[in-house]
Structures are given as structure tokens and as C-alpha cells.
Design a protein around this motif. Sequence first.
Motif, PDB file in Angstrom:
ATOM      1  N   ALA A 244       0.856  -1.232   0.054  1.00 31.95           N
ATOM      2  CA  ALA A 244       0.028   0.150  -0.171  1.00 31.95           C
ATOM      3  C   ALA A 244       0.936   1.284   0.018  1.00 31.95           C
ATOM      4  N   ARG A 245       1.918   1.322   0.804  1.00 27.69           N
ATOM      5  CA  ARG A 245       2.692   2.573   0.721  1.00 27.69           C
ATOM      6  C   ARG A 245       3.502   2.784  -0.336  1.00 27.69           C
ATOM      7  N   ALA A 246       3.837   1.539  -1.074  1.00 25.26           N
ATOM      8  CA  ALA A 246       4.385   1.764  -2.420  1.00 25.26           C
ATOM      9  C   ALA A 246       3.572   2.522  -3.483  1.00 25.26           C
ATOM     10  N   ARG A 247       2.295   2.125  -3.367  1.00 28.09           N
ATOM     11  CA  ARG A 247       1.208   2.557  -4.316  1.00 28.09           C
ATOM     12  C   ARG A 247       1.024   4.203  -3.770  1.00 28.09           C
ATOM     13  N   VAL A 248       0.944   4.412  -2.606  1.00 29.70           N
ATOM     14  CA  VAL A 248       0.534   5.942  -2.055  1.00 29.70           C
ATOM     15  C   VAL A 248       1.714   6.696  -2.218  1.00 29.70           C
TER      16      VAL A 248
ATOM     17  N   PRO B  11      10.809   6.714   2.033  1.00 30.29           N
ATOM     18  CA  PRO B  11      11.442   6.063   3.640  1.00 30.29           C
ATOM     19  C   PRO B  11      10.512   5.220   4.290  1.00 30.29           C
ATOM     20  N   ASP B  12       9.200   5.601   4.153  1.00 36.63           N
ATOM     21  CA  ASP B  12       8.099   4.753   5.000  1.00 36.63           C
ATOM     22  C   ASP B  12       7.989   3.326   4.229  1.00 36.63           C
ATOM     23  N   THR B  13       7.918   3.549   2.974  1.00 36.99           N
ATOM     24  CA  THR B  13       7.829   2.013   2.209  1.00 36.99           C
ATOM     25  C   THR B  13       9.094   1.038   2.474  1.00 36.99           C
ATOM     26  N   LEU B  14      10.214   2.013   2.561  1.00 29.22           N
ATOM     27  CA  LEU B  14      11.193   0.924   2.922  1.00 29.22           C
ATOM     28  C   LEU B  14      11.308   0.222   4.383  1.00 29.22           C
ATOM     29  N   VAL B  15      10.679   1.396   5.097  1.00 31.37           N
ATOM     30  CA  VAL B  15      10.514   0.795   6.611  1.00 31.37           C
ATOM     31  C   VAL B  15       9.683  -0.377   6.771  1.00 31.37           C
ATOM     32  N   SER B  16       8.483  -0.501   6.115  1.00 27.89           N
ATOM     33  CA  SER B  16       7.685  -1.458   5.926  1.00 27.89           C
ATOM     34  C   SER B  16       8.236  -2.877   5.244  1.00 27.89           C
TER      35      SER B  16
ATOM     36  N   ALA C 161      19.578  -0.969  -0.873  1.00 24.85           N
ATOM     37  CA  ALA C 161      19.914  -0.478  -1.982  1.00 24.85           C
ATOM     38  C   ALA C 161      18.852   0.704  -2.241  1.00 24.85           C
ATOM     39  N   GLY C 162      17.353   0.556  -1.884  1.00 21.18           N
ATOM     40  CA  GLY C 162      16.542   1.664  -1.924  1.00 21.18           C
ATOM     41  C   GLY C 162      16.771   2.737  -1.056  1.00 21.18           C
TER      42      GLY C 162
ATOM     43  N   PRO D 212      21.840   6.702   8.590  1.00 18.49           N
ATOM     44  CA  PRO D 212      21.835   5.585   9.541  1.00 18.49           C
ATOM     45  C   PRO D 212      20.920   4.565   9.244  1.00 18.49           C
ATOM     46  N   ASP D 213      19.996   4.761   8.393  1.00 19.09           N
ATOM     47  CA  ASP D 213      18.963   3.674   8.014  1.00 19.09           C
ATOM     48  C   ASP D 213      19.510   2.946   7.011  1.00 19.09           C
ATOM     49  N   THR D 214      20.175   3.479   5.931  1.00 20.35           N
ATOM     50  CA  THR D 214      20.769   2.628   4.926  1.00 20.35           C
ATOM     51  C   THR D 214      21.883   1.718   5.683  1.00 20.35           C
ATOM     52  N   LEU D 215      22.745   2.120   6.442  1.00 23.08           N
ATOM     53  CA  LEU D 215      23.806   1.474   7.101  1.00 23.08           C
ATOM     54  C   LEU D 215      22.983   0.300   8.094  1.00 23.08           C
ATOM     55  N   ALA D 216      21.962   0.691   8.929  1.00 27.21           N
ATOM     56  CA  ALA D 216      21.138  -0.567   9.384  1.00 27.21           C
ATOM     57  C   ALA D 216      20.734  -1.770   8.696  1.00 27.21           C
ATOM     58  N   ALA D 217      20.538  -1.245   7.435  1.00 22.46           N
ATOM     59  CA  ALA D 217      19.748  -2.434   6.677  1.00 22.46           C
ATOM     60  C   ALA D 217      21.125  -3.342   5.849  1.00 22.46           C
TER      61      ALA D 217
END
Length: 782
Positions: A564-568, A574-579, A605-606, A616-621
Motif C-alpha cells: 500500500a505504501r509503495a502505491r501511495v 522512506p516509509d515504504t522501505l521501513v515496511s 539499495a533503496g 543511519p537507516d541505510t547502514l542499518a539495512a
Amino acid sequence: MADSRLIQGRYRLLDLIGRGGMGEVWRARDESLGRQVAVKCLKPPAPQQDRSFTRIMRERFRREARVAAALQHRGVTVVHDFGEYDGVLYLVMELLEGRNLSQLLEDRARDTADDRDPDGTGPRTADTAEGRRQRPLSVPEVVDIAEQVTDALAYTHEQGIVHRDLKPANIMRLTDGTVKICDFGIARLGHDIGFTARLTGTGIAMGTPHYMSPEQISGGQIDHRSDLYSLGCVLYEIATGRPPFDLPDTWSVLVGHRDTDPEPPSEHRAGLPASFDRIVLGLLAKTPEERPADAADLRRRMAEARRVAGPAGRRALPAPHERPALTAGAAPYLPGGGPEPAAPPLPAWTRSMTTGHKAVGLSELRATPPDHTAGLTGEWTRPADPRATIAAPAGTARPAPQPEHLAALTTRHNAGLSLGRLGRWEEAGEVHRAVAAERAHTLGPDHPDTLGSRYEVGFTLSRTGRTADALREFSAVAEGRARTLGADHPDTLAARQETAYALGQLGRHFEAHEVFAAVLAARERTMGPDHPDTLRCRHNLAYNLSRLGRLADAHRLAHEVAVARARVLGPDHPDTLVSQYEVAYALGQLGRWPEALSVYREVAAGRAQALGPDHPDTLAARYEVGISLGRLDRSAEALELYRGLVEDRARAHGPLHPETLRARHGLGVNLGRLARWEEALTEAREVCAARERVLGPGHPDTLVSRREIAVGLGWLGRWTEALTVYREVADARARVLGPTHPEALASRDDEAHCLEQLGRSAEAAALYRQVAALRRGPGRGH
């Protein structure tokens, strides 16, 4: 401060010409030299004002005096004197007759005397609020201002000074046509970076969103080319009536500066010279290297544009002799002849932020020319108007608060938000608590602004580990907002959602689930299933389901939210990637590591594309990619990944940052999996020592590293040493977490296994029985 007040026996204050939350500007007479001057005074702090905020404002005030007094150029406001008298800091400047560029745009918006555009070539737009909002200056005026500001910047940059807050309110046009740059309150001296970092590190005045360069927004290295970017924003606005990224929300403006190419100015105003488009778009280049090398280079480009175009009419930059003097009756202009289309709705992640001040728009308070406050202070002062009042909240007998006091509270509230964005949560909490107390006294305990401050108090408490206190604060805010705004108001639901999150942090996942489910139902009912806030609540519910052990449900719901987040919002939001990250976590918990690895890699990658490789979020992934590789027995790949991650973490955050140490821990674990135990033991000992120093000896991460030392010792056959370390870990976990905590019991199992390896089977058996009894708990059968 009385009108007859003498400062240092020399400057007699005559008329108050501007007042802001932190001070005043007076027209004064210099008794020694017999001339009129402007005196800017910083008010002494009120007894209840927090000291850190006051200290920062005083440092900024002193800095403005120090920087501005060193500059001597016709394009820069002259500072005559600076000092402190009876606890009041003051700054003595030349008294200017004119208007700043923001006020000039407002003047044009108000003017209804002429039916032609600024260049005298077309009809004026209908007199609507939207039409009044967008009426730029004439092209000759814009070119004249551009050249004069460029000359002044060339001088200041040669002195090693970067303004860092160039905007229409800080550029003044005098009645004789002279243009001056004002307010060097957050400028940076090239040789004084350390002092400036401390001064601006609070975020109180990092710049103004509509005019900030991409490198300012990203926290990168700032030099004179950042001022050139801001100048491009100013020229864009005074030529078209709108800034290059004219959006109603701060975060969307900042993302526009960072990621979006601006439209050419001529698309918003027909008739602008093509050379003007090229110059402005060159100034608005995303990287400093793509902009003019310096102000002198920009001046040469302007001269070249005029020389190449020649006197060919509207498509050429006007020559200097075409410059008009500053007049009060220049007619307005709106390109296109109609209101601009509504902007598309913005996602929720850009909400709850304010845009700051941009130049265009009608002000409720307007002083008549000459306005000596123009350009002295930017947002720092506003023209004094004793008629301005604010009504008391309905249903109370509370006296109407003074606008100046409310403005000061808003400034302090925003300063607290800025401290939080910089991770300085303790200081942010102090500011928000003080503002909340004053707002409760001034506006009432259930006023939305009071509750807004208390909400931020709760947020700072949660970020400093005081989760139980945060829960109490969020619960009180939710109750107050329900009374004042209604149970289904978005702000009420936001507070309730934070209570659920705090409950989860406290391990009260069943209670958290109930609150999340109730808030989700309300959001779906009032906002719809695809609203970003609804999707955020569904994401939180999925997260909580995984903590309840309902892994299949958590995976299913997280996947639905990600789709849903990818669609919206878009697939790289960032929110889509968190999900997506939560989907990968659930897959790992289900033992589906190949799928988890694939999703974690997509997220990494995203995030690198959307947020940057060092975010920090990239490095966490990337860290989780390493975990997945290790779980799949691909330790050689994991080892190389962690080596790179350690380097990137150390470069971005420092070698002793907890996340750098976490990456080093992962590196050591994979050294062990590759049977390189001597190296693994050395790494574990170094990480443990660093964690003990940074986090403390009883921190869970420190104890994990200490256990890793014992593991290494065991694999090297040094079981006696290993037993000592295993016991230290078990005792510490029992003390910190409790004797029946699963991790404390696991450590006792480690200790028993070590006893077995040492041939002490009876002791091992007794310890295993003790652990089994603790797992069963009191009152359970044997």
C-alpha cells in the motif's frame, strides 16, 4: 526601556521601531556625534526562561556584532558600536531608510493603483488573495539588486565570511536605490569554525527553508557557494513572485532543494530574459561545483549575458542606466492571469513541520515607510503595533496573552524541535518542559499549544530511555486532546498511538496491541485505509504482532502495508522501505532467510538511493544483510560486508559510536564462524572494552560482547578462563534483568556447559536443574 533611557551615557533611545520575541530595535540619537542610529537590544532573560536557550541567543547576538563590525562595504549594513549595559546587549547600526525585499514584494501585492504589470506591458491580475500573493519586481529592478548583492557578497567572501541566511528579509533597498545585506547573526568566519558549530548546532537559526542550499540541508560542508545558491532563490522569488520550491510544508521544501530541479523562472513569468534563466538556474545547481566559482565569477557571467544579448529588448539583461529608482507605486504582475493549480497532497512524513517565513504574503502588521527595522533582523523583529491583541480561549476568564510572549514561546518551542532533530534530546526536553509550563499558565492546560509542548516532552522522554515517564505524558496528552479536540481528531489519535508504542517498549505488547487496533479502526473510519497515517498505524500493529510471537500475521500485515505504501507514497519512499524492512525481519524470524536476505538487500539499495549511502537507516539495512548472510552460513561474504560497514560507520559516526561497535561485533562473530578464533577473541575483547567505556559495564550490548569473549576462549580450549567470563555475564544479567529473565537463564546454561567441558559433571547437573526450576517458575510441578 523608557524613551529617555541613555545607553552608556551616549545613545538616547527615541522611538521603538521594531519588537520581537527576543528584543527590540530603537531609533536613537548618538549624543557624542549628533547623528541618528538604530540600536538593537537583546532583552534580558525572564526568571523562568531556560538558561541554555538564553545563552545561545546571547552568543548569536555577540557573533552578529563581531562579524558585521568587521565589514566595511557600501553593500553591507554598517555597525558602529556594540556592548552590554545594565545586563542588556546592544548593537548600534546605521539607521537605514528603505524597505527589505520581502516588504517590497508585499508592497507590490498591496498596490492597486495601476492596471499594468511591473514592466508596463500587460494587464494586472484580478485583485484576489492569490493574485496579491504573486507580484514580483520589475526586471530592471531585479537585475540591479542582483548586481549590487553580488558585489557585496564578493566583498564578504573575500573576508572569509559566509552569510548562511541570505533571504529577502535580509536584503534592504534604500530610498536612493542602494542595496545592503543585513543580519550576519549566523554567518561563519572561515577561521572560526569551532565557535560557529557550537553556536548554530542548536538549530535555532541554521537558515530559512525556502533559501537553504542542498549542502546546508544535508549537513555537508558549507562555503561561499551556499550563499550563491541562496541568492539564486532570492532572485527567483523577486522575479517571479514565488520561491523556487513553493510548497506549504518545510520538509517538502527541503526535499525539493535537495532532489528536484527547479522550473525555469520564465515558466512563471513570461518575458524574463533567457539569460536570466541561465544565470538563476546556474546558481540553483544541486552541487557547489556546478555553480559559479565565486561571486566575482557570477558578476562576470552577468556582464557577459548583457554583452552577448545587447540592447535587443526584453530578452536581454537591462543595462545599468535602465535601473529604476525605488518607488512606492510600481504596479504588480501575475504571470498567467489566474490562480495556480492546487499542489498535490503531501505524505504524512512531511507533516507537523512549519515553513518558516518566505518573502511573499500579506502581513497583519505593516509599518509605513521609512521602515528602519527593514533588514536589521530578518525574523528577529516585527514592526511594533500596540493595537494587536489575541483573544483569550473560549470559556475562560484568562486575560489575553501578549502576542510578543506567544511569539517568544513559539520560537523556544521551535528551538526545542531543532535540538531534537540534532539528537540533543536532554536539552530539547528541558526547553519543551519550560515552554509547556509557561503555555499552561498563559493559555490553559488543555490549550492545543500546551498539549503540543507536552507531546514533545513525551517524545524527548522516550528518546532518553524514560519510557514509563513518556507513557504517562502521552496518556495525559491523549486525554486532554480528546476533551479539547475530540476522540477522533488526528492529534488525539497521534498521542494515543505514541502511548501504544511506549507500551510496546515496556514489553506490554498485549496492551499495546489493543490500543494500536483501536487507533487503526478510528483512522480507517475517519481518514480511509490508504491515508499515510492509517498506514503508519498498520505498520506499528504489524511490528507489535511480531513481538507477540504472531510471526505469520506480522509478515502478512507488514507485506500489505509495504504494498500500500509503495502505491501511495512510491516504492523508494522512506516509509515504504521501513515496511519492507519489517517484512524482512518477519521472514527471518520465520526462518525464511533466503527471502529475508533478498528483501534486506532491496531495502539497503533503496535507502542508499533515497537517503544516501551513509544515512543511519541505510547502514542499518546493510547490517541486517550481514546477519542474513551469517544465518545462511555465508560467513566469508558477511565478513567482507562487515569490514566495509565498520569503515563507513566509523567515518560517518566515529569509531566509538554504538552502531560502529555493533558492526565490529558482527565482524568478530563471523571471524569465529570461519574458525579464526584468535582474531575473533581479539576483536571481542576490543569491542567489549569500548562498549564498557561508552555504554557501561551492565549494558546489554557490553554483556553480549563479554559473552563473545567466553565463546572464543572455549573454542580455543581455554575453558577455565571461559568459565570465569560466563559467570560474570550470568551474574550481571541476573542483577540487571532479573534471575528468571531468558537471557540470564541462557547464561546459566552457558556456565553449566562450561563446567561439563571441565569434567565437573555434578556441578553442571545441579546448575541445569536450578535453571530448569527457574524456567518453570514458583508453584509449578517438577
